[in-house]
Write a protein that holds these residues in place. Structure first.
Motif, PDB file in Angstrom:
ATOM      1  N   ALA A  58      67.322 -14.396 -46.604  1.00  0.00           N
ATOM      2  CA  ALA A  58      66.731 -13.765 -47.791  1.00  0.00           C
ATOM      3  C   ALA A  58      65.506 -12.924 -47.461  1.00  0.00           C
ATOM      4  N   PRO A  59      64.462 -13.466 -46.773  1.00  0.00           N
ATOM      5  CA  PRO A  59      63.293 -12.620 -46.480  1.00  0.00           C
ATOM      6  C   PRO A  59      63.613 -11.476 -45.524  1.00  0.00           C
ATOM      7  N   VAL A  60      64.493 -11.725 -44.548  1.00  0.00           N
ATOM      8  CA  VAL A  60      64.860 -10.660 -43.609  1.00  0.00           C
ATOM      9  C   VAL A  60      65.569  -9.522 -44.339  1.00  0.00           C
ATOM     10  N   GLY A  61      66.477  -9.903 -45.268  1.00  0.00           N
ATOM     11  CA  GLY A  61      67.195  -8.891 -46.030  1.00  0.00           C
ATOM     12  C   GLY A  61      66.280  -8.110 -46.955  1.00  0.00           C
ATOM     13  N   LEU A  62      65.331  -8.794 -47.594  1.00  0.00           N
ATOM     14  CA  LEU A  62      64.387  -8.112 -48.485  1.00  0.00           C
ATOM     15  C   LEU A  62      63.495  -7.141 -47.710  1.00  0.00           C
ATOM     16  N   LEU A  63      63.058  -7.577 -46.521  1.00  0.00           N
ATOM     17  CA  LEU A  63      62.247  -6.686 -45.695  1.00  0.00           C
ATOM     18  C   LEU A  63      63.049  -5.465 -45.268  1.00  0.00           C
ATOM     19  N   GLY A  64      64.321  -5.676 -44.922  1.00  0.00           N
ATOM     20  CA  GLY A  64      65.182  -4.557 -44.550  1.00  0.00           C
ATOM     21  C   GLY A  64      65.372  -3.573 -45.688  1.00  0.00           C
ATOM     22  N   LEU A  65      65.557  -4.098 -46.914  1.00  0.00           N
ATOM     23  CA  LEU A  65      65.703  -3.230 -48.081  1.00  0.00           C
ATOM     24  C   LEU A  65      64.420  -2.453 -48.356  1.00  0.00           C
ATOM     25  N   LEU A  66      63.265  -3.140 -48.224  1.00  0.00           N
ATOM     26  CA  LEU A  66      61.983  -2.474 -48.441  1.00  0.00           C
ATOM     27  C   LEU A  66      61.790  -1.319 -47.467  1.00  0.00           C
ATOM     28  N   LEU A  67      62.072  -1.572 -46.195  1.00  0.00           N
ATOM     29  CA  LEU A  67      61.907  -0.526 -45.185  1.00  0.00           C
ATOM     30  C   LEU A  67      62.927   0.600 -45.380  1.00  0.00           C
ATOM     31  N   LEU A  68      64.104   0.261 -45.889  1.00  0.00           N
ATOM     32  CA  LEU A  68      65.106   1.285 -46.163  1.00  0.00           C
ATOM     33  C   LEU A  68      64.591   2.257 -47.230  1.00  0.00           C
ATOM     34  N   VAL A  69      64.002   1.707 -48.294  1.00  0.00           N
ATOM     35  CA  VAL A  69      63.449   2.542 -49.360  1.00  0.00           C
ATOM     36  C   VAL A  69      62.252   3.344 -48.853  1.00  0.00           C
ATOM     37  N   GLN A  70      61.353   2.686 -48.111  1.00  0.00           N
ATOM     38  CA  GLN A  70      60.161   3.368 -47.617  1.00  0.00           C
ATOM     39  C   GLN A  70      60.509   4.483 -46.628  1.00  0.00           C
ATOM     40  N   THR A  71      61.538   4.259 -45.828  1.00  0.00           N
ATOM     41  CA  THR A  71      61.952   5.289 -44.873  1.00  0.00           C
ATOM     42  C   THR A  71      62.423   6.542 -45.594  1.00  0.00           C
ATOM     43  N   SER A  72      63.044   6.365 -46.745  1.00  0.00           N
ATOM     44  CA  SER A  72      63.579   7.507 -47.488  1.00  0.00           C
ATOM     45  C   SER A  72      62.500   8.263 -48.257  1.00  0.00           C
ATOM     46  N   ARG A  73      61.336   7.626 -48.482  1.00  0.00           N
ATOM     47  CA  ARG A  73      60.337   8.266 -49.336  1.00  0.00           C
ATOM     48  C   ARG A  73      58.985   8.536 -48.680  1.00  0.00           C
TER      49      ARG A  73
END
Length: 208
Positions: A99-114
């Motif tokens: 769960a925390p690893v996946g949430l961190l991955g999603l956060l970085l995915l969004v931040q990378t795009s913006r």
């Protein structure tokens, strides 16, 4: 014309002279003659009186270096690795760490795009979106997310072959120095090269 020449001759000796500095109030049909190149501009005023040529002034100035703005490309590798790791943990029934690893991955995915690092002529600034809007104040230490290269004390890129974090310390936010950590969600090679150019060399080696 003759009276004008006589008036000038009272103030100027009849010999060649060169005076550095700005041209003072001196009327001449040749005033403002410019002789220039890429590295300097020479302003000269020549006046011929009774066959003698006067070089009244020569003004030299260096051309100011203007560096282009550099914006490293986004890099989704860290986000992809974290999301892949999370998927592997879920597959092996390790839901708690997944769960925390996946949430961190999603956060970085969004931040990378913006999120974008914008290296302009004098400073590094964090901006957001395709229109490069201002990111507002830093939520951790306050102040604008813009730091002049001249205030950088040190910086590092961990790890050069697969960059994970970029660190730098600057004295603009606090005189004693303020440390910043950012995940490398940009092209590591481009980031390293522009940091070396604008902020000086780092102790780490360049990305391979």
């Amino acid at each position: 014309m003759a009276s004008a020449l006589l008036s000038v001759s009272r103030f100027l000796p009849l010999q060649n002279r060169e005076l550095g500095g700005f041209i003072r109030n001196f009327r001449s049909p040749y005033l403002g003659e410019v002789i220039g190149s890429k590295s300097f501009v020479r302003r000269a005023v020549r006046r011929r009186v009774h066959g003698d040529c006067f070089v009244v002034a020569s003004v030299l100035g260096q051309k100011v270096k203007n560096r282009e703005t550099v914006i490293p490309d986004p890099d989704y590798r860290i986000a992809s690795v974290l999301l892949g790791l999370s998927g592997g943990l879920i597959y092996t029934n390790n839901l708690l760490p997944a769960a925390p690893v996946g949430l961190l991955g999603l956060l970085l995915l969004v931040q990378t795009s913006r999120v974008r690092f914008v290296f302009d002529n004098e400073a590094l600034e964090v901006k957001v979106g395709e229109q490069l809007q201002e990111s507002g104040e830093n939520v951790f230490v306050g102040g604008k997310n813009r730091w002049k290269y001249s205030t950088f004390v040190n910086w590092e890129l961990w790890w050069p072959n697969f960059p994970i974090l970029v660190y730098f310390k600057e004295t603009q936010t606090r005189p004693e120095g303020q440390v910043h950590f950012f995940p490398v969600i940009f092209n590591g090679k481009q980031l390293y090269d522009v940091m070396v150019e604008r902020a000086g060399p780092s102790k780490t080696s360049g990305p391979k």
